[in-house]
Design an enzyme around this catalytic site. Structure first.
Site, mmCIF file in Angstrom:
data_model
loop_
_atom_site.group_PDB
_atom_site.id
_atom_site.type_symbol
_atom_site.label_atom_id
_atom_site.label_comp_id
_atom_site.label_asym_id
_atom_site.label_seq_id
_atom_site.Cartn_x
_atom_site.Cartn_y
_atom_site.Cartn_z
ATOM 1 N N ASP A 67 0.881 -1.145 0.000
ATOM 2 C CA ASP A 67 0.000 0.000 0.000
ATOM 3 C C ASP A 67 0.921 1.197 0.000
ATOM 4 O O ASP A 67 1.837 1.302 0.829
ATOM 5 C CB ASP A 67 -0.948 0.003 1.199
ATOM 6 C CG ASP A 67 -2.197 0.838 0.892
ATOM 7 O OD1 ASP A 67 -2.804 0.624 -0.169
ATOM 8 O OD2 ASP A 67 -2.543 1.710 1.700
ATOM 9 N N LYS A 178 14.325 5.484 -11.699
ATOM 10 C CA LYS A 178 13.233 5.495 -10.731
ATOM 11 C C LYS A 178 13.161 4.182 -9.966
ATOM 12 O O LYS A 178 12.969 4.169 -8.749
ATOM 13 C CB LYS A 178 11.901 5.775 -11.426
ATOM 14 C CG LYS A 178 10.795 5.970 -10.400
ATOM 15 C CD LYS A 178 9.410 5.990 -10.960
ATOM 16 C CE LYS A 178 8.431 5.661 -9.830
ATOM 17 N NZ LYS A 178 7.072 5.404 -10.312
#
Lengths: 198, 198
Positions: A67, A178
């Site tokens: 999450d 990234k």
């Protein structure tokens, strides 16, 4: 060892598989198309475990769920667990980005600090030789919120998140860069460490 | 004593005047149509003083300003200072309400606690006989966020705020009842106490 990643988001499956497999030879991450529970938790940790438990129960396999969200200091850590539905019914990445920028329109530069946070929950069903296990790890990517979107890589809030040490947005980094820096990358590497020490 | 209230919102001027004048005979509250500064503060207190100082400077009169908002626990106190612009560019009461309900759609009843908060800043310019003064007070109205709007009185988030001790929304209370219970009422009464003790 194979892990099911409890998400229908193929971006995430690729990101997890790439980082986890390179850190831990023999580990791979599978997609999941089973039921997705309502994320009724009120923290990243709760929501991650809600999802990982459902996937483990549905597949019988060791399951991961993350999450993740963007936590903006001047919003007391919000959007946080509400990141993907920040703009409400029918939320999209671009609507969420547009809303957040509008909410922060009057907020001066010195108060625009933010972090991407990612919690990964791991649920490993019991086997003949070992009991069931649960654990979680967290990764944090510090930065600040830009004044306008920039860059076309990435997804979510990447176009308005300027990572610490950069003057361009996360959506302007190339995917390899990234994948090395992100909150998810940090959490997945933390997970690799924990699994390696097992 | 006359106070200028630094807002263009006539609802608020009436509310302040009604409560303050009834608690402190001889006090009245005037509207204000001077410049409204950008609320660039990051707390209710900062924003209230930004507005009160501008009004005091512009009018030369004792000036009040409030900064009020709805603080939802599961949103870590947001919308807070962003309450009136929660839905971004062109925000309206009904869009703000709709967005907040959508953001909280999956949040169970036990996590829907919220408070209306109101900070009032007072800026009294120096006179021949006394130096300039600044002070602030706060009022808090506890309750929770409903599942759907209800009631036609009030404004802002009143239709989805169910005050503690009630099972109807603040927009279902009659104006007298609300003027007695609200966060602004509590802050204004606190202010009356402070001014009376002066």
């Amino acid at each position: 060892m194979r892990f099911v990643l409890a998400t229908h988001n193929t971006h995430k499956v690729a990101e997890f598989d790439q980082i986890l497999a390179s850190a831990l030879p023999g580990v791979s991450v599978l997609g999941y198309d089973g039921p997705e529970p309502v994320e009724s938790g009120v923290s990243f940790v709760e929501n991650a475990f809600i999802k990982a438990r459902v996937a483990a129960e549905h597949t019988g396999l060791p399951s991961l769920a993350d999450d993740s969200g963007l936590c903006v200091n001047v919003l007391s850590g919000m959007p946080g667990i509400f990141s993907s539905r920040w703009s409400g019914e029918g939320a999209t990445d671009s609507r969420n980005v547009e809303l957040l920028l509008a909410q922060l329109a009057d907020v001066p530069d010195e108060y625009r600090a933010a972090q991407f946070r990612c919690v990964i929950a791991v649920v490993i069903p019991a086997t003949a030789s070992s009991p069931a296990r649960e654990l979680s790890v967290e990764g944090v990517w510090p930065g600040h919120i830009a004044r306008a979107p920039e860059g076309t890589n990435g997804f979510g809030y990447d176009p308005i998140f300027v990572p610490e040490g950069f003057d361009v947005s996360a959506a302007s980094l190339n995917p390899e860069e990234k994948n090395d820096l992100s909150h998810r990358a940090r959490a997945i590497r933390e997970l690799a460490k924990v699994l390696a020490d097992d």
